[in-house]
Design a protein around this motif. Structure first.
Motif, PDB file in Angstrom:
ATOM      1  N   ARG A 134       0.832  -1.211   0.000  1.00 58.74           N
ATOM      2  CA  ARG A 134       0.000   0.000   0.000  1.00 58.74           C
ATOM      3  C   ARG A 134       0.865   1.259   0.000  1.00 58.74           C
ATOM      4  N   THR A 135       2.036   1.188   0.629  1.00 60.61           N
ATOM      5  CA  THR A 135       2.937   2.342   0.628  1.00 60.61           C
ATOM      6  C   THR A 135       3.358   2.683  -0.799  1.00 60.61           C
ATOM      7  N   MET A 136       3.576   1.637  -1.602  1.00 63.91           N
ATOM      8  CA  MET A 136       3.936   1.871  -3.011  1.00 63.91           C
ATOM      9  C   MET A 136       2.805   2.633  -3.715  1.00 63.91           C
ATOM     10  N   ALA A 137       1.572   2.183  -3.496  1.00 59.04           N
ATOM     11  CA  ALA A 137       0.425   2.856  -4.121  1.00 59.04           C
ATOM     12  C   ALA A 137       0.291   4.284  -3.593  1.00 59.04           C
ATOM     13  N   ALA A 138       0.475   4.451  -2.292  1.00 62.85           N
ATOM     14  CA  ALA A 138       0.318   5.777  -1.672  1.00 62.85           C
ATOM     15  C   ALA A 138       1.355   6.746  -2.216  1.00 62.85           C
ATOM     16  N   ALA A 139       2.558   6.233  -2.450  1.00 60.33           N
ATOM     17  CA  ALA A 139       3.627   7.088  -2.989  1.00 60.33           C
ATOM     18  C   ALA A 139       3.209   7.638  -4.350  1.00 60.33           C
ATOM     19  N   ILE A 140       2.539   6.807  -5.137  1.00 55.85           N
ATOM     20  CA  ILE A 140       2.102   7.268  -6.465  1.00 55.85           C
ATOM     21  C   ILE A 140       0.923   8.233  -6.338  1.00 55.85           C
TER      22      ILE A 140
ATOM     23  N   ASN B 150       1.602  13.284 -16.881  1.00 60.34           N
ATOM     24  CA  ASN B 150       2.424  12.387 -17.713  1.00 60.34           C
ATOM     25  C   ASN B 150       2.722  11.041 -17.069  1.00 60.34           C
ATOM     26  N   GLY B 151       2.500  10.949 -15.757  1.00 61.67           N
ATOM     27  CA  GLY B 151       2.791   9.661 -15.116  1.00 61.67           C
ATOM     28  C   GLY B 151       3.258   9.791 -13.677  1.00 61.67           C
ATOM     29  N   ILE B 152       4.067   8.806 -13.286  1.00 64.81           N
ATOM     30  CA  ILE B 152       4.537   8.710 -11.892  1.00 64.81           C
ATOM     31  C   ILE B 152       5.762   9.610 -11.701  1.00 64.81           C
ATOM     32  N   ILE B 153       5.881  10.167 -10.493  1.00 69.04           N
ATOM     33  CA  ILE B 153       7.096  10.927 -10.146  1.00 69.04           C
ATOM     34  C   ILE B 153       7.678  10.285  -8.894  1.00 69.04           C
ATOM     35  N   TRP B 154       8.532   9.301  -9.045  1.00 72.87           N
ATOM     36  CA  TRP B 154       9.026   8.594  -7.852  1.00 72.87           C
ATOM     37  C   TRP B 154       9.922   9.459  -7.008  1.00 72.87           C
ATOM     38  N   PRO B 155       9.729   9.412  -5.690  1.00 72.89           N
ATOM     39  CA  PRO B 155      10.777   9.934  -4.821  1.00 72.89           C
ATOM     40  C   PRO B 155      12.023   9.062  -5.050  1.00 72.89           C
ATOM     41  N   MET B 156      13.177   9.676  -5.116  1.00 71.34           N
ATOM     42  CA  MET B 156      14.411   8.946  -5.458  1.00 71.34           C
ATOM     43  C   MET B 156      14.608   7.646  -4.652  1.00 71.34           C
ATOM     44  N   PRO B 157      14.361   7.656  -3.307  1.00 68.17           N
ATOM     45  CA  PRO B 157      14.710   6.456  -2.525  1.00 68.17           C
ATOM     46  C   PRO B 157      13.911   5.209  -2.879  1.00 68.17           C
ATOM     47  N   ILE B 158      12.746   5.361  -3.522  1.00 63.99           N
ATOM     48  CA  ILE B 158      11.969   4.161  -3.824  1.00 63.99           C
ATOM     49  C   ILE B 158      11.704   4.010  -5.324  1.00 63.99           C
ATOM     50  N   ALA B 159      12.406   4.811  -6.118  1.00 65.45           N
ATOM     51  CA  ALA B 159      12.268   4.687  -7.580  1.00 65.45           C
ATOM     52  C   ALA B 159      12.843   3.339  -8.020  1.00 65.45           C
TER      53      ALA B 159
ATOM     54  N   VAL C 117       6.777   5.903 -16.549  1.00 66.55           N
ATOM     55  CA  VAL C 117       7.414   5.008 -15.564  1.00 66.55           C
ATOM     56  C   VAL C 117       7.907   5.808 -14.360  1.00 66.55           C
ATOM     57  N   GLY C 118       8.368   7.030 -14.608  1.00 66.28           N
ATOM     58  CA  GLY C 118       8.674   7.929 -13.503  1.00 66.28           C
ATOM     59  C   GLY C 118      10.112   7.938 -13.024  1.00 66.28           C
ATOM     60  N   TYR C 119      11.066   7.600 -13.896  1.00 68.53           N
ATOM     61  CA  TYR C 119      12.481   7.683 -13.494  1.00 68.53           C
ATOM     62  C   TYR C 119      12.756   9.116 -13.031  1.00 68.53           C
ATOM     63  N   PRO C 120      13.356   9.304 -11.859  1.00 66.37           N
ATOM     64  CA  PRO C 120      13.563  10.674 -11.376  1.00 66.37           C
ATOM     65  C   PRO C 120      14.470  11.517 -12.273  1.00 66.37           C
ATOM     66  N   LEU C 121      15.435  10.883 -12.949  1.00 67.61           N
ATOM     67  CA  LEU C 121      16.356  11.642 -13.796  1.00 67.61           C
ATOM     68  C   LEU C 121      16.430  11.017 -15.187  1.00 67.61           C
ATOM     69  N   ARG C 122      16.558  11.885 -16.192  1.00 65.68           N
ATOM     70  CA  ARG C 122      16.714  11.390 -17.558  1.00 65.68           C
ATOM     71  C   ARG C 122      17.888  12.112 -18.218  1.00 65.68           C
ATOM     72  N   VAL C 123      18.753  11.345 -18.849  1.00 67.20           N
ATOM     73  CA  VAL C 123      19.823  11.968 -19.625  1.00 67.20           C
ATOM     74  C   VAL C 123      19.503  11.749 -21.090  1.00 67.20           C
TER      75      VAL C 123
END
Ligand code: ATP
Ligand code: MG
Length: 579
Positions: free
Chosen positions: A450-456, A463-472, A525-531
């Motif tokens: 449920r924490t995973m769902a709550a984070a989203i 555009n989608g998910i924005i993961w906090p870095m520690p659980i991306a 998908v919500g990767y916090p960083l994109r190069v």
């Protein structure tokens, strides 16, 4: 990992079955797939997120002296009979029989099993406190499995159980866990609040807190004080009685008044031209076999959790059906009231009702109400208690400040159980004088899935998910805009390899797709960083760094980009802010 190899099936359309955003995005971004109602498969990215949350939880449990164990999912009925919960748990419990016709259940929670373990192994006070935990699937045949991972029938929970010598030491274990939970949700990068909670069926009298991830879509309502630290689930929040001014127009009139067709509080108030605060709302309940009436002021809502605590606990508390009301009171529900009833009918009144001086209530006669009714004179409740639900703007029960409301998702709960289970299951130890004593227990759950769902729910955009870095699932994605330019491809490969060697979890989008498709998927998908490695910037020796959360972009020289990203990621992973 190369995206061409990754099992990450993304969907463009919003799946019709998904009502809430976390469920929609987890399906669309290829994190989970449904196996049956409330039962899901985690795909590789989904499982990585789960494992990250689990790892944070594990580290924090270990830091407080928790010892990890693994308890069985399949549990014998006999143990549940010892605590009386085999019958109390009801249809939420998945039950099964083995080939010898012995009864078992799939563990919805593990108090029985763990206490059975401890009673067998615990000898001396020197072994205490004992903190045992596991991270495992739980099974609850929820009445309404829904919202994806938010309310599953199979879900992942961390549950820790504490065993202590006495109430003081048990309180200390509770405090440790409370601290650990603050660290867990902070480390997950979530905005949350700890609130006072009702202990529910798990029970115990020592108090309970829930940890709520704040999100508009949350199923739970919480109130918190703007002036002090008070915060509580509305199920639990204490209500101070607030007396409404009396309706002067009613003062002189008594007796029955004809109120044809007025079944609701609103209809009666408007028919008589009075405020709802002058009415008594009378509702009939069945608590198991017991029939009783609950009274609150007309503008208030009955809080069934408080009713259950004050008059039960009942296995099944519900509003009485109209036929049941009719057969007991000989009146239809809309016109029921507390005056003139036989003594054996139990009446519970809210604190505010007890103070009403000239109220209007149902006359126990179709199309009639009674005027100028006074509690204590015209009827005497068998129980007067706080039975209503608090509303925003009411005074804080601790400091008198104003209560505000927010919505939250319950991602964890801690309970001080006292001796509820240890007494029934005889979990005892010998104290320093060699005398047998019962353990004091606590239990502490984190809903990992449920924490995973709550984070989203808390972190998403169009555009989608924005993961906090520690659980991306991964920290970074490297996107070459074309596979036809060998320089672009080789720079992308090098950055990808270097980042992984620096400990930055990185995927390479090596698919032969248009850049737009790759960007869309990366955002979803919500990767916090994109190069992004593009031909134009490469001509100047630069690549583009894009932050998912802020959409901010930066052009960075190729040779600096990996160090920059490593710094950003390490910094994001080291932040723990507990308020
Ligand atoms: P709820 O009131 O939401 O049904 P609960 O209070 O019954 O939950 P607990 O027994 O306190 O749940 O379980 C500990 C944690 O497990 C909860 O705080 C929640 O995060 C998680 N959890 C409980 N039920 C479910 C479920 N059906 N699906 C996913 N997670 C759940
Ligand atoms: Mg709970």
């Amino acid at each position: 990992m190369r995206v061409s190899q990754l099992l990450n099936p993304t969907l463009r359309e919003v799946p019709a079955e998904a009502e809430v955003i976390s469920h929609q995005l987890m399906l669309r971004a290829g994190y989970i797939r449904k196996a049956a109602a409330g039962i899901y498969t985690y795909l590789p990215l989904g499982w990585r997120v789960i494992r990250k949350i689990e790892q944070i939880v594990r580290e924090e449990m270990d830091a407080k002296g928790g010892q990890e164990v693994m308890l069985p999912i399949v549990q014998p009925a006999e143990l549940w009979r010892e605590t009386g919960r085999w019958d109390v748990y009801g249809p939420e419990m998945f039950r099964l029989r083995d080939r010898h016709d012995r009864e078992f259940c799939l563990g919805p929670t593990h108090e029985e099993i763990i206490t059975d373990l401890v009673r067998g192994e615990l000898r001396s006070y020197k072994q205490l406190p004992l903190l045992l935990y596991q991270i495992q699937n739980k099974y609850r045949d929820e009445r309404r499995p829904r919202f994806g991972l938010m309310r599953g029938r199979e879900f992942i929970m961390k549950d820790l159980y504490s065993f202590d010598r006495d109430p003081e030491s048990s309180k200390e274990s509770y405090r440790k866990m409370y601290d650990a939970y603050e660290r867990i949700y902070s480390r997950c990068g979530l905005t949350y609040r700890a609130v006072e909670a009702d202990a529910g069926a798990i029970g115990g009298t020592g108090g309970s807190h829930e940890f709520m991830v704040l999100a508009e879509s949350g199923e739970a309502a919480v109130v918190f004080c703007s002036d002090c630290s008070y915060a509580a689930n509305v199920e639990k929040a204490e209500c101070l009685p607030r007396y409404a001014p009396e309706d002067q127009s009613l003062k002189e009139k008594t007796g029955e008044v004809h109120t044809p067709g007025t079944k609701t509080i609103e209809q009666v108030a408007s028919f008589l031209g009075i405020s709802k605060t002058s009415l008594i709302k009378t509702l009939a309940y069945k608590g198991d076999e017991k029939f009783f009436l609950v009274l609150v002021r007309g503008d208030r809502e009955i809080n069934e959790i408080k009713v259950n605590n004050a008059l039960g606990p009942f296995v099944n508390l519900r509003m009485a059906e109209p036929e049941e009301v009719n057969s007991v009171l000989n009146c239809e529900p809309g016109f029921v009231g507390p005056v003139g009833l036989p003594k054996e009918i139990f009446i519970a009144a809210d604190l505010e009702v007890a103070e009403m001086k000239s109220a209007v209530c149902g006359a126990n006669k179709k199309d009639y109400h009674l005027l100028n009714v006074v509690c204590g004179k015209d009827f005497v409740p068998a129980k007067i208690a706080d039975l209503r639900t608090v509303t925003p703007g009411e005074p804080c029960p601790k400091c008198g400040g104003s209560l505000k409301e927010a919505r939250g998702i319950e991602v964890g709960q801690v309970f001080n159980l006292g001796t509820k289970y240890s007494e029934k299951l005889h979990a005892t130890y010998l104290d320093d004088k060699g005398k047998e004593q019962v353990c004091y227990m606590g239990c502490y759950g984190v809903g990992v899935s449920r924490t995973m769902a709550a984070a989203i729910e808390q972190n998403n955009d169009e555009n989608g998910i924005i993961w906090p870095m520690p659980i991306a699932p991964y920290h970074c994605i490297v996107v070459p805009v074309t596979l036809k330019d060998s320089e672009v491809v080789s720079v992308a490969e090098n950055i990808y390899k270097k980042l992984n060697s620096l400990g930055v979890e990185t995927v390479l989008d090596d698919r032969d797709e248009r850049p737009g498709v790759k960007f869309k998927d990366a955002d979803l998908v919500g990767y916090p960083l994109r190069v992004t490695i593009g031909q134009k910037a490469m001509a100047e020796g630069k690549v583009e760094l894009v932050y998912r959360a802020t959409k901010q972009t930066e052009l960075i020289p190729v040779e600096q980009v990996c160090d920059t990203i490593e710094r950003i990621v390490k910094e994001a992973l080291s932040i723990v802010t507990c308020d």
